[in-house]
Structures are given as structure tokens and as C-alpha cells.
Design an enzyme around this catalytic site. Sequence first.
Site, PDB file in Angstrom:
ATOM      1  N   GLU A 212       0.858  -1.188   0.000  1.00 14.68           N
ATOM      2  CA  GLU A 212       0.000   0.000   0.000  1.00 14.68           C
ATOM      3  C   GLU A 212       0.890   1.233   0.000  1.00 14.68           C
ATOM      4  O   GLU A 212       2.008   1.182   0.511  1.00 14.68           O
ATOM      5  CB  GLU A 212      -0.849   0.046   1.289  1.00 14.68           C
ATOM      6  N   LYS A 214       2.455   4.413   1.385  1.00 13.22           N
ATOM      7  CA  LYS A 214       2.636   4.908   2.752  1.00 13.22           C
ATOM      8  C   LYS A 214       2.417   6.416   2.698  1.00 13.22           C
ATOM      9  O   LYS A 214       3.244   7.149   2.169  1.00 13.22           O
ATOM     10  CB  LYS A 214       4.029   4.584   3.288  1.00 13.22           C
ATOM     11  N   ARG A 219      -2.134   9.173  11.465  1.00 12.83           N
ATOM     12  CA  ARG A 219      -2.973   7.996  11.664  1.00 12.83           C
ATOM     13  C   ARG A 219      -4.271   8.403  12.339  1.00 12.83           C
ATOM     14  O   ARG A 219      -4.246   9.200  13.291  1.00 12.83           O
ATOM     15  CB  ARG A 219      -2.197   7.044  12.597  1.00 12.83           C
ATOM     16  N   ARG A 234      -3.140   8.450  16.709  1.00 10.36           N
ATOM     17  CA  ARG A 234      -2.406   7.241  17.068  1.00 10.36           C
ATOM     18  C   ARG A 234      -2.069   7.208  18.549  1.00 10.36           C
ATOM     19  O   ARG A 234      -1.871   6.144  19.124  1.00 10.36           O
ATOM     20  CB  ARG A 234      -1.199   7.142  16.147  1.00 10.36           C
ATOM     21  N   GLU A 264      -5.247   6.813   7.435  1.00  7.00           N
ATOM     22  CA  GLU A 264      -4.329   7.952   7.473  1.00  7.00           C
ATOM     23  C   GLU A 264      -5.010   9.151   6.815  1.00  7.00           C
ATOM     24  O   GLU A 264      -5.625   8.995   5.764  1.00  7.00           O
ATOM     25  CB  GLU A 264      -3.054   7.561   6.708  1.00  7.00           C
ATOM     26  N   PHE A 304      -7.160   1.909   5.571  1.00  7.30           N
ATOM     27  CA  PHE A 304      -6.478   0.679   5.174  1.00  7.30           C
ATOM     28  C   PHE A 304      -6.836  -0.531   6.037  1.00  7.30           C
ATOM     29  O   PHE A 304      -6.264  -1.602   5.860  1.00  7.30           O
ATOM     30  CB  PHE A 304      -4.958   0.867   5.101  1.00  7.30           C
TER      31      PHE A 304
HETATM   32  P1  AMP Z   1       6.103   5.211  11.063  1.00  8.99           P
HETATM   33  O1  AMP Z   1       5.307   6.387  11.591  1.00  8.99           O
HETATM   34  O2  AMP Z   1       7.286   5.616  10.273  1.00  8.99           O
HETATM   35  O3  AMP Z   1       6.354   4.178  12.125  1.00  8.99           O
HETATM   36  O4  AMP Z   1       5.171   4.469   9.989  1.00  8.99           O
HETATM   37  C1  AMP Z   1       3.959   3.903  10.336  1.00  8.99           C
HETATM   38  C2  AMP Z   1       2.845   4.894  10.075  1.00  8.99           C
HETATM   39  O5  AMP Z   1       2.643   5.090   8.688  1.00  8.99           O
HETATM   40  C3  AMP Z   1       1.494   4.435  10.541  1.00  8.99           C
HETATM   41  O6  AMP Z   1       1.323   4.614  11.924  1.00  8.99           O
HETATM   42  C4  AMP Z   1       0.558   5.308   9.736  1.00  8.99           C
HETATM   43  O7  AMP Z   1       0.356   6.536  10.409  1.00  8.99           O
HETATM   44  C5  AMP Z   1       1.338   5.608   8.492  1.00  8.99           C
HETATM   45  N1  AMP Z   1       0.773   5.016   7.265  1.00  8.99           N
HETATM   46  C6  AMP Z   1       0.675   5.663   6.079  1.00  8.99           C
HETATM   47  N2  AMP Z   1       0.133   4.879   5.153  1.00  8.99           N
HETATM   48  C7  AMP Z   1      -0.152   3.688   5.754  1.00  8.99           C
HETATM   49  C8  AMP Z   1      -0.717   2.460   5.299  1.00  8.99           C
HETATM   50  N3  AMP Z   1      -1.118   2.278   4.033  1.00  8.99           N
HETATM   51  N4  AMP Z   1      -0.834   1.454   6.222  1.00  8.99           N
HETATM   52  C9  AMP Z   1      -0.426   1.616   7.493  1.00  8.99           C
HETATM   53  N5  AMP Z   1       0.115   2.744   7.962  1.00  8.99           N
HETATM   54  C10 AMP Z   1       0.264   3.780   7.102  1.00  8.99           C
END
Ligand code: AMP
Length: 519
Positions: A212, A214, A219, A234, A264, A304
Site C-alpha cells: 500500500e 505509505k 494515523r 495514534r 491515514e 487501510f
Molecule cells: P512510522 O510512523 O514511520 O512508524 O510508519 C507507520 C505509520 O505510517 C502508521 O502509523 C501510519 O500513520 C502511516 N501510514 C501511512 N500509510 C499507511 C498504510 N497504508 N498502512 C499503514 N500505515 C500507514
Amino acid sequence: MTAFAELVALCRRLESTPRRLEKLRLVADFLGRVADDEVATAVAFLGGRPFPASDPRVLGVRGLPEAAGPEGGEPLRLGDVAAAFAEVADASGPGSRRLREERLAALAARAGPAEAEILGRIVGGEMRTGVSDGLLLEAIAAASGADSATVRRAALFFGDAGAVATAWRQSGIDALGAVTPRLGTPLLPMLAEIAGDFEEVLAAHGGRTALEYKYDGARIQLHADGGRVAIWTRRLSDVTRSLPDVVEIARLHLTGTPLILDGEVVALDRAGRPLAFQELMRRFRRVHGVEAAAAEMPLALHFFDCLVREGRSLIDEPYARRWEALASVTGGRYLAERAIVTTVEEAQAFHARALAAGHEGVMAKDLASPYAPGSRGKRWFKLKVAETVDCLIVAADRGSGRRVGWLSNYHLAVRDGEGFAAVGKTFKGLTDRQFGEMTERLWTLALGDDGSTVRVRPAVVVEVEYNEIQRSPTYPSGLALRFARIARIRDDKAPGQATTLEELRALYERQFRRKGRAG
Ligand code: AMP
């Protein structure tokens, strides 16, 4: 009604015993004794927090002020302290700083010296009694008679240990074992591990994975029950009031309620281009003029996951089935862009598309995986281009030259067990305005000051971009971030969500594998 002095006496005993089992027994005894409506407060205070972990309120003061007037009045009870903290947190607008100090000074006036000492520690967010969140959960297990695994799982659904203790008191231990997602109670979001490449991802997911986009937004978890809609971040702060446009979409376009969706939101400018993350955070904090803000900064919504549909929990169903449910409740709109791939070539093509469309990278999800609230693992991977880690600011140096008056060189740390490991310093990445705001904020977290460096409570999470992870002879962690630079301030992340030393070590190893040279 429990006297605050009892908690103080408990803290003294906790300090004098180094033995974890003994601490556990003492805390469990105490939690077994306090009243049903005090147990969440007791858990928060023992954890060194004025409010429960999932409660976004803050006191906004540097420490406990001197007592106003002589000691006296009724002995303090746990509930009195909680009520005073609530008033302090609620104070806003001009003069609120004085109001906060006065309210706390009045509280201090009712406290004896030993009580004031412990109050000061709670206000300062540092209890120093060796009671970790893990120990609190074990103590709840011991006090309630539930097994630890049940209590730990319940904590993921309820957001924090205090809420688990309250649930135990109100509904009994059987209720703890039977927890499923509940409309109106946000659960901790499932998290992703960093993956180095698509070979690793495909191997971990059995040769087939769902990719998917990102999205670089924030979140959200959306609960809809008929016309009632609620949205959390989140960190489980309620942002429903700031997002009337999202509420509207949920009311008009989602079917299959009661439901819970995970997704998101991305902020867009008037031309429909994604805006910086900080802008979006500003919208999240808005409580006045939200309609105007919604018109000025529309949001793009990308769901998602679907955790509940028609009131039925789907979290133990495979992700592939949850996606079908999601597609049906949304009618195929407001979804994350997605593709199922079986080869590295297909994966790379999708990744290239994601980057070309201006996104951060991709997520890779195991089609067979259940939804695991609050846990990070190989079921969900993230693959990003720029390497970043989430650090905590643990200290800051006073600026000089153009930066006089600011705390401008930040000491960065990752999590290491219950503690922190320093991995670098940076004065890069913030605007002048952000330096000013950060300085003010760090002063409220100050723990010590030697004239040049101010030690602060590790509460601010920053996403740090770096060029390379190096071996370091100076830092006890053995690792340092080279060319560290703050990419953004992650107010949406709790300190407990910062990168761990173990993860940093893994990134260090991987960097050599990818660059094809030996570590
Ligand atoms: P990180 O903040 O770098 O740990 O990455 C995880 C975060 O990416 C998640 O908590 C979401 O806020 C965000 N995110 C963006 N797109 C997606 C997606 N398709 N699936 C899950 N998380 C996503």
C-alpha cells in the site's frame, strides 16, 4: 477514599526495596485496597504521571510551586489531587499560567513535606521508585487474579493500565479476558517494522504480499455507530471536533455500522497538493474555527483496515478478509492505493509509482495476518527512502551567537529497555519559530541545568534524518547518527513509540548489507 499519605508511604517503601518481586507485591496490595473510582488515578501516579498514559492533558508547569500559606486543612486524598490536576490542565487563555501555579500552590499548602515531595515528582513526571508500566500491569494481574497475558492484552485494547484496572473493578476479571474492540474506546494501532528490501518482505510473507502507499499524514482511528462518529489519533487523543469534514464523510458515505476503521489523513492545500505534517497537526489541535480550517485545508482520507463491521470484531480475521470488509463499507472510496505482488520486480514498480506520486514509500502487509493492536512486527513492514529514526530529546545546549536565548543543540536518544541511550546531537532542521517554541517546551521538562546544558525529561519525540549510522567510541550505546537533522517534531508519537537501541542496531547491520560492504 484513600489518603494521599498512603501512596506516599508506599513510595517510600518502594524506594527502600530494590527487589522487583517485593515492589510488585507492595503495588498489588495497594491497588487491591484503593476504591474503584481511585484505581486509575493510583496507577497513573505510581507510574509518575499526573494523568493516565492515554490522556492527552498536560499540567503545563515546570514543577510544584512553593506552598501558598501555612499547611493545614483536611488531609489530602487521591481524588483531591486528581481534581486539582484536572483544574490545572483545564486552565487556558490569558492569565492561565498564574491560575495554574496558584492552584498547585494551594494543593502544596495542604501537603506535608513528604507529601509535597511525592507531589513534586508526579508533577515533574519522574517517580524514581522503579515502577515501570510493565510492573504496573503485573501488579494489576496479581491484585485481580487475572493472568499477566490477559492483562497485557487488555491494556492494548484499553490504551493504558489505569483503564484496565478500572475495567477489572467495574466488570470483573472475566471481562478482561473477553475484551474485543469496543465502539467508543480506541485501541492502540498496529505498527510496522522497518524492512530493508522486498526480498526480505516476500520471504517473511510467504512469497505474496499486499503493498500500500505509505501516506505522509497522521494515523486516525474512526468509530461510527449509526450517526455517532468519533476519531482518535495514534496516541489516542480525541480529535473528532477538529475534523468535521471527516465526520461528515463517515456519516454520509460509510455503511455497515457499528464499525471501526484504521487509516491515514493527509492535509492538502487549495490546489490539492499534500501539505507538511506540521500543518496537519495544527488542524488537529484546532477547537475553534474548525469549519474555516476545514475549508482552507481539506483532508484526503485513506483507510487501510477495518477492525469492526456491523458490531462484529474482525481483528482475528486475516487482513485479506478485513480488506474485503473495508472495501464494502466504504463502497471502494477513501482507500489506500494497493496492489498484491509476488515478485521483487512488481514490488519495485509499485514502489516507484508511490514515490512518483509524492508519497514516503510503501507498506507491505501479510495477507494472512490478524490485527495486533499496539504491536510492531513482521506482519506489517514499512519501506521508506530517506532513512529516519524517532529519537527522544534528553538534553539541550544553550545556544550562542545568533541562537542566544534558545536551547538549540538537541541531545538525541533512542529507547534502551526502560532507559535511554544517547546516539547523537543536532541543531539542524527547525525554523526560528520552532526553535523558540521548542525552547519554551523543553524548559517545562527541565530536570537539571549545569549552565550550558539543560537535562530534560525525555518526552519530545523527533523524527531524525541521518546519513549513516556509525560506530561510536564516545556514546555508551556504541552507535551514533552521522549528519543528524530533525525532519519533524512527532507530537503524534508517545515517548514509548520512539526507536529502540535494538532497532538502531538492526538498521546499522542492514546498512552494510545494502551498501554491499562489510561491517
Ligand atoms: P512510522 O510512523 O514511520 O512508524 O510508519 C507507520 C505509520 O505510517 C502508521 O502509523 C501510519 O500513520 C502511516 N501510514 C501511512 N500509510 C499507511 C498504510 N497504508 N498502512 C499503514 N500505515 C500507514
